[in-house]
Design a protein around this motif. Structure first.
Motif, PDB file in Angstrom:
ATOM      1  N   GLN A 113       0.603  -1.064  -0.163  1.00 37.19           N
ATOM      2  CA  GLN A 113      -0.105   0.177  -0.299  1.00 37.19           C
ATOM      3  C   GLN A 113       0.982   1.344  -0.099  1.00 37.19           C
ATOM      4  O   GLN A 113       1.569   1.907   0.901  1.00 37.19           O
ATOM      5  CB  GLN A 113      -1.010  -0.277   1.598  1.00 37.19           C
ATOM      6  CG  GLN A 113      -2.183   0.748   1.117  1.00 37.19           C
ATOM      7  CD  GLN A 113      -2.756   0.678   2.446  1.00 37.19           C
ATOM      8  OE1 GLN A 113      -2.515   0.342   3.620  1.00 37.19           O
ATOM      9  NE2 GLN A 113      -4.508   0.311   2.045  1.00 37.19           N
ATOM     10  N   HIS A 120       0.620   7.661   5.318  1.00 39.05           N
ATOM     11  CA  HIS A 120      -0.269   8.034   3.931  1.00 39.05           C
ATOM     12  C   HIS A 120       0.047   9.204   3.808  1.00 39.05           C
ATOM     13  O   HIS A 120      -0.659   9.925   5.130  1.00 39.05           O
ATOM     14  CB  HIS A 120      -1.291   7.027   4.115  1.00 39.05           C
ATOM     15  CG  HIS A 120      -1.113   5.411   3.836  1.00 39.05           C
ATOM     16  ND1 HIS A 120      -1.878   4.361   4.749  1.00 39.05           N
ATOM     17  CD2 HIS A 120       0.248   4.792   3.736  1.00 39.05           C
ATOM     18  CE1 HIS A 120      -1.322   3.352   4.814  1.00 39.05           C
ATOM     19  NE2 HIS A 120       0.234   3.667   4.191  1.00 39.05           N
ATOM     20  N   THR A 133     -11.054   3.873  -2.840  1.00 45.89           N
ATOM     21  CA  THR A 133      -9.433   3.978  -2.540  1.00 45.89           C
ATOM     22  C   THR A 133      -9.607   4.643  -2.225  1.00 45.89           C
ATOM     23  O   THR A 133     -10.735   6.063  -2.217  1.00 45.89           O
ATOM     24  CB  THR A 133      -8.508   4.279  -3.301  1.00 45.89           C
ATOM     25  OG1 THR A 133      -8.415   4.863  -4.106  1.00 45.89           O
ATOM     26  CG2 THR A 133      -8.412   2.945  -4.491  1.00 45.89           C
ATOM     27  N   ASP A 147      -8.618  -2.511   6.009  1.00 48.58           N
ATOM     28  CA  ASP A 147      -8.082  -3.782   5.394  1.00 48.58           C
ATOM     29  C   ASP A 147      -8.137  -5.077   6.199  1.00 48.58           C
ATOM     30  O   ASP A 147      -7.665  -5.869   6.745  1.00 48.58           O
ATOM     31  CB  ASP A 147      -5.803  -3.697   6.139  1.00 48.58           C
ATOM     32  CG  ASP A 147      -5.447  -3.098   5.864  1.00 48.58           C
ATOM     33  OD1 ASP A 147      -5.854  -2.023   4.644  1.00 48.58           O
ATOM     34  OD2 ASP A 147      -5.056  -1.236   6.174  1.00 48.58           O
ATOM     35  N   SER A 200      -6.713  -0.371  -3.080  1.00 46.95           N
ATOM     36  CA  SER A 200      -4.852   0.624  -2.663  1.00 46.95           C
ATOM     37  C   SER A 200      -4.479  -0.827  -1.844  1.00 46.95           C
ATOM     38  O   SER A 200      -2.709  -0.893  -2.026  1.00 46.95           O
ATOM     39  CB  SER A 200      -5.427   1.156  -1.022  1.00 46.95           C
ATOM     40  OG  SER A 200      -5.685   0.331  -0.276  1.00 46.95           O
ATOM     41  N   HIS A 201      -4.566  -2.405  -2.264  1.00 43.54           N
ATOM     42  CA  HIS A 201      -3.205  -2.998  -2.334  1.00 43.54           C
ATOM     43  C   HIS A 201      -3.072  -3.099  -3.770  1.00 43.54           C
ATOM     44  O   HIS A 201      -3.566  -3.890  -4.324  1.00 43.54           O
ATOM     45  CB  HIS A 201      -3.247  -4.126  -1.352  1.00 43.54           C
ATOM     46  CG  HIS A 201      -3.479  -4.135   0.049  1.00 43.54           C
ATOM     47  ND1 HIS A 201      -2.751  -3.768   1.141  1.00 43.54           N
ATOM     48  CD2 HIS A 201      -4.662  -3.761   0.877  1.00 43.54           C
ATOM     49  CE1 HIS A 201      -2.789  -3.946   2.552  1.00 43.54           C
ATOM     50  NE2 HIS A 201      -4.287  -3.202   2.272  1.00 43.54           N
TER      51      HIS A 201
END
Ligand SMILES: [Fe+2]
Length: 320
Positions: A113, A120, A133, A147, A200-201
């Protein structure tokens, strides 16, 4: 929800501490800073430390600190996290977030990520308006556990607001506030659900190649029966049978109908308990003029050794 407003004197204390913290590091390395923050946190204002420690002990579902000092010369909002990553944008704010966050838990990141960043940047990115996202804007981000797929997901998601000119709401719903029918509750407490990595991964995420069936069947509600914890993300989970799928649909509707809204203003820091509260975001129209909504985010574990125990190396960066 618990709230604290810092006084001017406390803001001054924090400013001094953040300045000292930044001066001590020659090159800004968030992995190093995350560890150093725990050691430096006793320098935070006492009332703030007591407030955060109390919130942690009481397992407060949503905890807000207002008045975190921001850089008066804050740069324009970057257009997406990649742009932010290339600059030194918001170092003071990152330091403040790590310092306060360390009272609640240990900061960590995901290799998959934002290229393994610990702190972030959440800001709208051109071309991502309708993605699922945090770079999205025009699409509602539905209520989710951060997550949701991972056993070492955060205990807290911490968000520090740098800008939010349109007062875009962060939506929240607590497992404590939702009145689930007994039958649904029973289904949710059984291992009949699969959880997947969200968009988002990126890169190789174990299980992804094998498709949904590669993920184990797990519970939505877990922990003490009278006060269960929750993991839920309607976009990245599936019931393993018809009744489980129906339980997901009913739970989603009930969570949405019980959801509240936290509007973060510049200097607001919120800790969302990721075991009790699902969160999302209202849609908004991005500006891309440097004034867009901009948050700094960090994932916190109550004990980072949960990660070390699962992995092969001692690292705050987790392979998904
Ligand atoms: Fe999220």
């Amino acid at each position: 929800m618990r709230r604290l407003q810092l006084t001017e004197a406390e803001q001054g204390e924090m400013d001094t501490l953040v300045g000292r913290f930044l001066d001590a590091g020659h090159d800004w390395d968030p992995l190093v800073a995350a560890e150093a923050a725990t050691a430096a946190a006793p320098g935070l204002p006492l009332r703030l430390r007591e407030f955060l420690a109390g919130a942690r002990t009481a397992e407060s579902d949503i905890t807000v600190v207002s008045g975190i000092p921001l850089d008066p010369a804050l740069v324009p909002t970057p257009t997406g996290w990649e742009a932010a990553a290339k600059s030194a944008a918001g170092r003071r704010e990152e330091a403040a977030l790590l310092l306060c966050g360390s009272v609640m838990g240990d900061a960590f990141g995901w290799e998959s990520q934002q290229e393994g960043r610990i702190v972030h940047d959440i800001c709208p990115a051109p071309g991502m308006e309708s993605s699922l996202t945090s770079a999205s804007s025009e699409k509602t981000l539905s209520l989710h556990t951060e997550d949701v797929f991972h056993p070492c997901r955060a205990d807290y998601v911490a968000l520090l607001c740098l800008r939010n000119p349109d007062g875009v709401g962060t939506t929240v719903a607590s497992v404590e506030d939702v009145d689930l029918p007994a039958e649904v509750r029973g289904t949710l407490a059984e291992p009949r659900f699969r959880f997947f990595p969200d968009d988002s991964h990126s890169g190789p995420v174990p299980g992804r190649e094998g498709g949904p069936a590669a993920y184990p069947e797990e519970r939505v509600l877990f922990g003490p029966e009278h006060a269960p914890y929750l993991r839920f993300d309607v976009d990245f989970m599936a019931g393993a049978d018809v009744a489980a799928a129906e339980a997901v649909r009913v739970t989603d509707a009930l969570l949405r109908s019980s959801a509240g809204r936290v509007v973060l203003h510049p200097g607001d820091l919120v800790f969302i308990d990721n075991y009790k509260v699902v969160h999302g975001r209202d849609p908004f129209t991005p500006r891309y003029d440097g004034e867009d909504r901009w948050l700094k985010r960090v994932n916190l574990l109550r004990d980072v050794r949960r990660l070390y125990a699962q992995g092969r190396v001692r690292s705050r960066l987790v392979p998904a």
